[in-house]
Design a protein around this motif. Structure first.
Motif, PDB file in Angstrom:
ATOM      1  N   ALA A 263       1.151  -0.765  -0.010  1.00 30.43           N
ATOM      2  CA  ALA A 263       0.170  -0.158   0.346  1.00 30.43           C
ATOM      3  C   ALA A 263       0.156   1.036   0.087  1.00 30.43           C
ATOM      4  N   THR A 264       0.566   1.487  -1.271  1.00 30.29           N
ATOM      5  CA  THR A 264       2.088   3.095  -1.198  1.00 30.29           C
ATOM      6  C   THR A 264       1.382   4.423  -0.894  1.00 30.29           C
ATOM      7  N   GLU A 265       2.311   4.585   0.378  1.00 27.81           N
ATOM      8  CA  GLU A 265       1.673   5.608   0.659  1.00 27.81           C
ATOM      9  C   GLU A 265       2.719   6.996   0.391  1.00 27.81           C
ATOM     10  N   ALA A 266       3.985   6.637  -0.047  1.00 30.59           N
ATOM     11  CA  ALA A 266       4.797   8.318  -0.607  1.00 30.59           C
ATOM     12  C   ALA A 266       5.910   7.586  -1.557  1.00 30.59           C
ATOM     13  N   LEU A 267       5.659   8.673  -2.670  1.00 24.75           N
ATOM     14  CA  LEU A 267       7.294   7.883  -4.164  1.00 24.75           C
ATOM     15  C   LEU A 267       7.047   9.681  -3.748  1.00 24.75           C
ATOM     16  N   CYS A 268       9.264   9.300  -4.353  1.00 30.17           N
ATOM     17  CA  CYS A 268       9.950  10.858  -4.308  1.00 30.17           C
ATOM     18  C   CYS A 268      10.647   9.847  -6.356  1.00 30.17           C
ATOM     19  N   TRP A 269      11.469  11.066  -6.781  1.00 29.67           N
ATOM     20  CA  TRP A 269      12.544  10.555  -7.416  1.00 29.67           C
ATOM     21  C   TRP A 269      13.719  11.891  -6.878  1.00 29.67           C
ATOM     22  N   ALA A 270      14.748  10.756  -6.841  1.00 32.28           N
ATOM     23  CA  ALA A 270      15.801  11.043  -6.323  1.00 32.28           C
ATOM     24  C   ALA A 270      17.512  11.018  -7.720  1.00 32.28           C
ATOM     25  N   ASN A 271      17.912  11.630  -7.099  1.00 34.95           N
ATOM     26  CA  ASN A 271      19.314  11.575  -7.806  1.00 34.95           C
ATOM     27  C   ASN A 271      19.386  11.457  -9.049  1.00 34.95           C
ATOM     28  N   GLY A 272      18.377  12.570  -9.681  1.00 39.78           N
ATOM     29  CA  GLY A 272      18.488  11.931 -11.341  1.00 39.78           C
ATOM     30  C   GLY A 272      17.223  11.391 -11.532  1.00 39.78           C
ATOM     31  N   GLN A 273      17.558   9.888 -12.067  1.00 40.10           N
ATOM     32  CA  GLN A 273      16.548   9.176 -12.433  1.00 40.10           C
ATOM     33  C   GLN A 273      15.993   7.664 -11.543  1.00 40.10           C
ATOM     34  N   ARG A 274      15.919   7.919 -10.854  1.00 36.27           N
ATOM     35  CA  ARG A 274      16.319   6.885  -9.217  1.00 36.27           C
ATOM     36  C   ARG A 274      15.083   7.273  -9.059  1.00 36.27           C
ATOM     37  N   LEU A 275      14.234   6.236  -8.610  1.00 41.00           N
ATOM     38  CA  LEU A 275      12.851   5.909  -7.989  1.00 41.00           C
ATOM     39  C   LEU A 275      12.548   5.382  -7.163  1.00 41.00           C
ATOM     40  N   PHE A 276      12.021   6.135  -5.780  1.00 43.88           N
ATOM     41  CA  PHE A 276      11.737   5.594  -4.655  1.00 43.88           C
ATOM     42  C   PHE A 276      10.430   5.745  -4.142  1.00 43.88           C
ATOM     43  N   SER A 277       9.459   4.995  -3.532  1.00 39.21           N
ATOM     44  CA  SER A 277       8.712   4.416  -2.779  1.00 39.21           C
ATOM     45  C   SER A 277       8.672   3.652  -1.369  1.00 39.21           C
ATOM     46  N   ALA A 278       7.860   3.556  -0.984  1.00 38.65           N
ATOM     47  CA  ALA A 278       7.375   3.537   0.731  1.00 38.65           C
ATOM     48  C   ALA A 278       6.031   3.590   0.783  1.00 38.65           C
ATOM     49  N   GLY A 279       5.864   2.573   2.256  1.00 38.15           N
ATOM     50  CA  GLY A 279       4.274   2.241   2.238  1.00 38.15           C
ATOM     51  C   GLY A 279       3.766   1.539   3.359  1.00 38.15           C
ATOM     52  N   LEU A 280       2.587   1.254   3.786  1.00 39.12           N
ATOM     53  CA  LEU A 280       2.438   1.200   4.944  1.00 39.12           C
ATOM     54  C   LEU A 280       3.414  -0.851   5.610  1.00 39.12           C
ATOM     55  N   ASN A 281       3.795  -1.063   4.226  1.00 38.42           N
ATOM     56  CA  ASN A 281       4.101  -2.471   4.875  1.00 38.42           C
ATOM     57  C   ASN A 281       5.883  -2.429   5.522  1.00 38.42           C
ATOM     58  N   GLY A 282       6.054  -0.827   5.737  1.00 36.14           N
ATOM     59  CA  GLY A 282       7.140  -0.109   6.178  1.00 36.14           C
ATOM     60  C   GLY A 282       8.238  -1.211   4.922  1.00 36.14           C
ATOM     61  N   GLU A 283       8.431  -1.186   3.789  1.00 36.07           N
ATOM     62  CA  GLU A 283       9.195  -1.247   2.939  1.00 36.07           C
ATOM     63  C   GLU A 283       9.769   0.205   2.152  1.00 36.07           C
ATOM     64  N   ILE A 284      10.991   0.809   2.102  1.00 44.21           N
ATOM     65  CA  ILE A 284      11.516   1.439   1.137  1.00 44.21           C
ATOM     66  C   ILE A 284      12.163   0.644  -0.168  1.00 44.21           C
ATOM     67  N   ILE A 285      10.932   1.067  -0.824  1.00 46.22           N
ATOM     68  CA  ILE A 285      11.181   0.279  -2.951  1.00 46.22           C
ATOM     69  C   ILE A 285      12.080   1.396  -3.202  1.00 46.22           C
ATOM     70  N   GLU A 286      13.286   0.512  -4.181  1.00 49.45           N
ATOM     71  CA  GLU A 286      13.613   1.153  -5.479  1.00 49.45           C
ATOM     72  C   GLU A 286      13.259  -0.146  -6.520  1.00 49.45           C
ATOM     73  N   TYR A 287      13.105   0.988  -7.411  1.00 50.03           N
ATOM     74  CA  TYR A 287      12.472   0.663  -8.860  1.00 50.03           C
ATOM     75  C   TYR A 287      13.371   0.602 -10.157  1.00 50.03           C
TER      76      TYR A 287
END
Length: 686
Positions: free
Chosen positions: A62-86
């Motif tokens: 259940a994604t609650e947050a989404l952001c770009w970092a360092n140009g072309q890197r995409l991260f998301s985080a959610g209610l399962n407590g994990e940070i995900i990079e795509y």
């Protein structure tokens, strides 16, 4: 255009998931959108707002947050407590890391792009260092008493603002200590509420913190003194999201009533250098909560529970008042969710966690043009195939003969053999499918249903021979050296000799299936491919791009056809180029080799290559004179583009035979009717 009997299908009960987060990347002009089912989509705003990539959802994400970092890197985080990079090349999850703070409610990348902040359920704010391959935990900031629902960095990267319940904290990044705690007034329309939730914060260069909360307020704070500077009560319900422009001269907020408000920094008087924030424009393009907003240099972007992604250009920032200044609403995915078995008149519908197989109805009645014919036999729901596990279906396909169904998830590939006995279906799963088929992005059967082509997220295309209840792996077309571009679109020639594959960028490769080798590569084009198909007999490859250009490429001659060169020299009609939904399907008439059939979400078109091309002075959408005119006059005034806008929104349209079309529509009112009820607004006189 010719007369067709049309099956109008409206029983595809597809409802897109609501939008939860949006994140705009200024460097690449791309927009990442996460939905409530965990799906993440990436739109290329420079390529006519085309959805060029997507990551399938997952029940536990259940994604609650989404952001770009360092140009072309995409991260998301959610209610399962994990940070995900795509992984934006292979279109899968690169890694998932537990932040050890419980559910994650917010996330923000530092202005330099080298650090990542997350706000957790347990009140902790955690700082991670972004390394070339992964992220690494650096330290915790002072823990707060309640969950951290919003975060924002100061543009200099020295301080952060964190929104919680009833207060906003300002942290010093160097020490990790909270230097201010700003209490928010709980008053809501004169009544004291139990809690005031800070849904969003934005930190400006001059030290101002802007907050939006559940009491319907937009508030301006001085972070140096921790005091309230200005207060705007803009809604009777929650203000749920905020986004600010890079120049910090305007920002946008979204409310639970479906309204989007635009604030601008304007001069107090015409000659004054003193400026103040003024609410300038309200927009009501949504029916439900606006859960997420973004601010690009030229547009306001919003999305929410009603599933629409709305892009509203800022008229003062659009230099040329052309079609770029038009409002856009994106509702449906820019990929196919329907496949057809023409010989048995079957349709396969793809949902997030199941497939439905339907047999079309039939009629014995006849009538004149425009008549609605009564059904002598209703459509039959033959099969409901549910997936196992929490992963969403990525792609699916039914063979032209209707005897095979294949679909893929992120970790598994499934192939089924169907046997029809009167009105009963016997379903047999083919076991021991090889692991390299998983995470397939596109599946396609040959016209004779003897071969299966699977496009991999590693850039390769697998060729499988289908046997009675089993299979044999024939060959794998490997990607070109040095590239790992995912293959997203496939097209096979009716004779089964040629296979075209297109990646996430603009490249199209053509393979010789008989000799099992690369035949040629179509010259690169700046815009991504949205649909492609190979014509019977001529083996001409027709390619549609996101900028609405259509090319025809001769596979045997390895060059563009004369018709394609002519249309590129003259140019398409300006109204054709101004359509805002991409072409998603191309097909051909079996008895009319000069006809190309294609459609987007709001029109169906037959291009007759034997007729002259329309110029900008010609009427594009209604080229034929009245029917009582002579054939000579009709022929003289007709042009190549025959367009029908009768069927919409159109998810799929194709020929079943030379006289019959099938059109799968999904009216927007049917989708809205299945959503939770919006917040009731009191209207005058009720």
């Amino acid at each position: 255009m010719g007369e067709f009997k049309v099956h109008r299908v409206r029983f595809f009960n597809y409802v897109p998931s609501g939008i939860r987060c949006v994140a705009y990347n200024n460097q690449s002009n791309r927009l990442a959108v996460s939905r409530t089912d965990g799906t993440v989509e990436i739109y290329n705003l420079s390529a006519n707002y085309f959805q060029e990539k997507f990551f399938p959802g997952h029940e536990s994400r259940a994604t609650e947050a989404l952001c770009w970092a360092n140009g072309q890197r995409l991260f998301s985080a959610g209610l399962n407590g994990e940070i995900i990079e795509y992984d934006l090349q292979a279109l899968n999850i690169k890694y998932a890391m537990d932040a050890f703070g419980g559910p994650i409610w917010s996330m923000a990348a530092s202005p330099s792009g080298s650090q990542l902040l997350v706000g957790c359920e347990d009140g902790s704010v955690k700082l991670f260092q972004i390394t070339p391959d992964k992220i690494q935990f650096e330290r915790n900031f002072d823990r707060q008493k309640s969950r951290i629902l919003s975060l924002s960095w100061h543009p200099a990267g020295t301080h952060i603002a964190a929104g919680s319940i009833d207060y906003i904290s300002v942290f010093d990044v160097k020490s990790g200590s909270a230097i201010h705690k700003m209490l928010v007034d709980r008053q809501y329309m004169g009544v004291s509420k139990r809690k005031c939730i800070i849904w969003g914060v934005a930190f400006l260069s001059d030290g101002t913190v802007i907050s939006v909360d559940s009491a319907g307020k937009v508030q301006f704070w001085d972070s140096a003194t921790g005091t309230l500077v200005k207060n705007h009560l803009i809604a009777n319900t929650d203000v749920q999201s905020i986004a600010i422009s890079d120049q910090e001269d305007s920002f946008v907020v979204g409310t639970a009533e479906g309204t989007v408000f635009h604030f601008q920094l304007v001069s107090v008087t015409s000659n004054s250098s003193e400026k103040q924030w003024v609410r300038t424009k309200p927009f009501q393009h949504h029916t439900h909560d606006v859960r997420a907003v973004a601010h690009s240099p030229i547009a306001l972007i919003s999305g929410g529970t009603d599933t629409h992604l709305v892009i509203r250009p800022l008229m003062e920032k659009v230099e040329v008042k052309n079609y770029d200044a038009a409002l856009r609403k994106i509702t449906f995915p820019h990929r196919r969710l329907v496949s057809c078995a023409k010989k048995k008149q079957l349709l396969l519908f793809q949902f997030a966690h199941h497939l439905e197989l339907w047999r079309l109805g039939s009629t014995v009645a006849t009538g004149k043009n425009g008549d609605t014919l009564p059904l002598s036999k209703n459509a039959d729901h033959l099969l409901h195939l549910k997936t196992k596990g929490p992963e969403n279906i990525i792609c699916s396909c039914i063979s032209p003969c209707g005897s095979w169904i294949a679909y893929s998830t992120a970790s598994r590939f499934f192939l089924y053999r169907l046997n029809y006995e009167h009105d009963n279906i016997n379903l047999q799963r083919v076991s021991k499918m090889p692991a390299f088929l998983r995470s397939a992005l596109q599946i396609l059967f040959s016209e004779d249903s003897t071969k299966l082509f699977v496009a991999s997220n590693q850039g390769s295309v697998h060729v499988i021979r289908l046997l009675e209840g089993s299979f044999k792996h024939l060959h794998t077309f490997q990607p070109q050296s040095g590239t790992v571009e995912s293959m997203c679109l496939l097209a096979v020639s009716p004779d089964g000799n040629w296979l075209a594959a297109s990646g996430t960028s603009a490249g199209v490769h053509v393979y010789n299936v008989k000799q099992l080798k690369l035949h040629c590569t179509v010259p690169a084009y700046n815009f991504p491919v949205t649909a492609l198909a190979i014509a019977p007999n001529t083996n001409n490859l027709v390619i549609a791009h996101s900028d609405q250009q259509v090319f025809e490429y001769s596979i045997p001659d390895k060059q563009y056809t004369q018709w394609s060169r002519t249309i590129q020299k003259q140019g398409f009609h300006h109204l054709w180029l101004q359509r805002d939904t991409p072409i998603t399907h191309i097909s051909f008439h079996p008895k009319r080799p000069m006809h190309i059939l294609l459609h987007d979400a709001y029109m169906f078109c037959i291009i007759d290559k034997s007729l002259p091309l329309p110029n900008d002075k010609t009427l594009l959408y209604n080229p034929l004179p009245p029917t009582n005119e002579s054939d000579i006059i009709r022929r003289r005034t007709a042009h190549a583009f025959k367009i029908s806008k009768k069927y919409k929104p159109l998810l799929f349209m194709d020929l079943l035979d030379e006289r019959t079309l099938v059109a799968v529509e999904r009216p927007l009112d049917d989708i809205i009717a299945q959503l939770p009820p919006p917040i009731k607004k009191k209207k005058f006189g009720t």
